[in-house]
Design a protein around this motif. Sequence first.
Motif, PDB file in Angstrom:
ATOM      1  N   PRO A  62     105.957  57.129  37.439  1.00  0.00           N
ATOM      2  CA  PRO A  62     106.680  57.182  36.031  1.00  0.00           C
ATOM      3  C   PRO A  62     105.560  56.905  34.846  1.00  0.00           C
ATOM      4  CG  PRO A  62     107.618  55.585  37.363  1.00  0.00           C
ATOM      5  CD  PRO A  62     106.024  56.141  38.257  1.00  0.00           C
ATOM      6  N   GLU A  63     104.212  56.515  35.007  1.00  0.00           N
ATOM      7  CA  GLU A  63     103.240  56.402  33.887  1.00  0.00           C
ATOM      8  C   GLU A  63     102.968  57.895  33.718  1.00  0.00           C
ATOM      9  OE1 GLU A  63     103.428  54.386  36.612  1.00  0.00           O
ATOM     10  OE2 GLU A  63     104.051  52.510  35.447  1.00  0.00           O
ATOM     11  N   ALA A  64     102.461  58.692  34.797  1.00  0.00           N
ATOM     12  CA  ALA A  64     101.979  59.994  34.530  1.00  0.00           C
ATOM     13  C   ALA A  64     102.975  61.017  33.959  1.00  0.00           C
ATOM     14  CB  ALA A  64     101.458  60.287  36.145  1.00  0.00           C
ATOM     15  N   VAL A  65     104.105  60.751  34.639  1.00  0.00           N
ATOM     16  CA  VAL A  65     105.198  61.622  33.927  1.00  0.00           C
ATOM     17  C   VAL A  65     105.514  61.405  32.416  1.00  0.00           C
ATOM     18  CG1 VAL A  65     107.704  62.597  34.350  1.00  0.00           C
ATOM     19  CG2 VAL A  65     106.450  62.126  36.184  1.00  0.00           C
ATOM     20  N   ALA A  66     105.594  59.880  32.042  1.00  0.00           N
ATOM     21  CA  ALA A  66     105.846  59.674  30.806  1.00  0.00           C
ATOM     22  C   ALA A  66     104.709  60.342  29.804  1.00  0.00           C
ATOM     23  CB  ALA A  66     105.681  58.304  30.565  1.00  0.00           C
ATOM     24  N   ALA A  67     103.209  60.212  30.428  1.00  0.00           N
ATOM     25  CA  ALA A  67     102.243  60.804  29.653  1.00  0.00           C
ATOM     26  C   ALA A  67     102.085  62.270  29.493  1.00  0.00           C
ATOM     27  CB  ALA A  67     100.956  60.576  30.538  1.00  0.00           C
ATOM     28  N   ALA A  68     102.822  63.010  30.307  1.00  0.00           N
ATOM     29  CA  ALA A  68     103.165  64.484  30.207  1.00  0.00           C
ATOM     30  C   ALA A  68     103.939  64.723  28.955  1.00  0.00           C
ATOM     31  CB  ALA A  68     103.578  65.068  31.320  1.00  0.00           C
ATOM     32  N   PHE A  69     105.199  63.929  28.874  1.00  0.00           N
ATOM     33  CA  PHE A  69     106.121  64.057  27.940  1.00  0.00           C
ATOM     34  C   PHE A  69     105.582  63.838  26.645  1.00  0.00           C
ATOM     35  CE2 PHE A  69     109.149  64.539  31.460  1.00  0.00           C
ATOM     36  CZ  PHE A  69     110.427  65.180  30.611  1.00  0.00           C
ATOM     37  N   THR A  70     104.661  62.565  26.409  1.00  0.00           N
ATOM     38  CA  THR A  70     104.131  62.265  25.362  1.00  0.00           C
ATOM     39  C   THR A  70     103.039  63.384  25.000  1.00  0.00           C
ATOM     40  OG1 THR A  70     103.972  59.929  25.864  1.00  0.00           O
ATOM     41  CG2 THR A  70     102.448  60.568  24.356  1.00  0.00           C
ATOM     42  N   ARG A  71     102.384  63.996  25.927  1.00  0.00           N
ATOM     43  CA  ARG A  71     101.503  65.293  25.382  1.00  0.00           C
ATOM     44  C   ARG A  71     102.310  66.188  24.849  1.00  0.00           C
ATOM     45  NH1 ARG A  71      96.654  66.785  23.683  1.00  0.00           N
ATOM     46  NH2 ARG A  71      95.844  68.612  24.743  1.00  0.00           N
ATOM     47  N   ALA A  72     103.550  66.651  25.388  1.00  0.00           N
ATOM     48  CA  ALA A  72     104.287  67.494  24.932  1.00  0.00           C
ATOM     49  C   ALA A  72     104.557  67.421  23.409  1.00  0.00           C
ATOM     50  CB  ALA A  72     105.678  67.778  25.745  1.00  0.00           C
ATOM     51  N   GLU A  73     105.085  66.039  23.263  1.00  0.00           N
ATOM     52  CA  GLU A  73     105.419  65.830  21.773  1.00  0.00           C
ATOM     53  C   GLU A  73     104.162  65.551  20.794  1.00  0.00           C
ATOM     54  OE1 GLU A  73     107.006  61.719  22.616  1.00  0.00           O
ATOM     55  OE2 GLU A  73     108.872  62.773  23.449  1.00  0.00           O
ATOM     56  N   GLU A  74     103.127  65.421  21.346  1.00  0.00           N
ATOM     57  CA  GLU A  74     101.822  65.328  20.551  1.00  0.00           C
ATOM     58  C   GLU A  74     101.442  66.710  20.137  1.00  0.00           C
ATOM     59  OE1 GLU A  74      99.832  61.139  22.179  1.00  0.00           O
ATOM     60  OE2 GLU A  74      98.967  63.290  23.011  1.00  0.00           O
ATOM     61  N   VAL A  75     101.394  67.929  21.024  1.00  0.00           N
ATOM     62  CA  VAL A  75     100.889  68.963  20.919  1.00  0.00           C
ATOM     63  C   VAL A  75     102.066  70.091  20.073  1.00  0.00           C
ATOM     64  CG1 VAL A  75      99.946  71.224  21.992  1.00  0.00           C
ATOM     65  CG2 VAL A  75      99.340  68.795  22.778  1.00  0.00           C
ATOM     66  N   PHE A  76     103.126  69.638  20.647  1.00  0.00           N
ATOM     67  CA  PHE A  76     104.260  70.700  20.243  1.00  0.00           C
ATOM     68  C   PHE A  76     105.539  70.281  19.523  1.00  0.00           C
ATOM     69  CE2 PHE A  76     102.713  72.946  24.182  1.00  0.00           C
ATOM     70  CZ  PHE A  76     101.888  73.978  23.478  1.00  0.00           C
ATOM     71  N   GLY A  77     105.602  68.888  19.395  1.00  0.00           N
ATOM     72  CA  GLY A  77     106.702  68.329  18.524  1.00  0.00           C
ATOM     73  C   GLY A  77     107.878  67.477  19.418  1.00  0.00           C
ATOM     74  N   GLY A  78     107.876  67.754  20.590  1.00  0.00           N
ATOM     75  CA  GLY A  78     108.929  67.281  21.280  1.00  0.00           C
ATOM     76  C   GLY A  78     109.367  68.202  22.686  1.00  0.00           C
ATOM     77  N   VAL A  79     110.450  67.706  23.214  1.00  0.00           N
ATOM     78  CA  VAL A  79     110.923  68.318  24.482  1.00  0.00           C
ATOM     79  C   VAL A  79     112.117  68.715  24.472  1.00  0.00           C
ATOM     80  CG1 VAL A  79     111.147  68.276  26.928  1.00  0.00           C
ATOM     81  CG2 VAL A  79     109.071  67.135  25.761  1.00  0.00           C
ATOM     82  N   ASP A  80     112.442  69.975  24.686  1.00  0.00           N
ATOM     83  CA  ASP A  80     113.897  70.339  24.814  1.00  0.00           C
ATOM     84  C   ASP A  80     114.579  70.918  26.237  1.00  0.00           C
ATOM     85  OD1 ASP A  80     114.372  70.810  21.709  1.00  0.00           O
ATOM     86  OD2 ASP A  80     112.490  71.926  21.974  1.00  0.00           O
TER      87      ASP A  80
END
Length: 246
Positions: free
Chosen positions: A69-87
Amino acid sequence: MTQTNLSRVAIVTGGSRGIGRQAAVRLAREGQAVVIVYANNHAEADAAVAEIEAAGGRAVAVQADVAEPEAVAAAFTRAEEVFGGVDVVVHSAGLMVLDTVADFDLDKLDRMHRTNIRGTFVVNQQAARCVRDGGAIINLSTSVTKLALPTYAAYSASKGAVDAISPVLAKELRGRNITVNAVAPGPTATELFLEGKDEETIRRMAGLNPIGRLGMPEDIAEVIAFLAGPGRWINGQTVYVNGGMV
């Protein structure tokens, strides 16, 4: 306001090779920024990012164990940091180990189910929390769940869980206009499928569908892109993409 593909962001697990990579390339070609999540192969992940960027797209790669879970959450956080969110989330990461029920190594069973079942649950859990309203979640299943092929019991069982999770999550996300579907390829010319099979086995499995060939990763990516974009009235389904095999 409806988002255009130019403002949408996709996470693709297993995005460094095979179906996942082709899905990432296809989504990027349609204007979506892509976060490629990979397990171990840095070189292939970097090559996938380079391929997308060379064609004018936007992509980054993030290493993560999909069952953590922590690794997957970090991937989502990276998406938000770089591109602004996840769709869009395309969960393509998976393992396939084949053997008869009588002879199956239970340690390998646990390893496969950790990735295919727990990994699907973990990725979908994070997607349910983070995907923006109007988004799409697409899980990779398999058509062999319908075929009852010898040696596929453990793998089919793990993908049967994918078919069970997807429609339940679709209903749990009521009111957010997020679709959740599974895509179930038939035999597809990927490293995962071809490894360990002789030419006769490949030829026989290619002939299971009336078109008479193996699927290509691009065939599956086309359906994924449809579900990730215009296919808004398909929800809670397992879509079989196998040339008519079943």
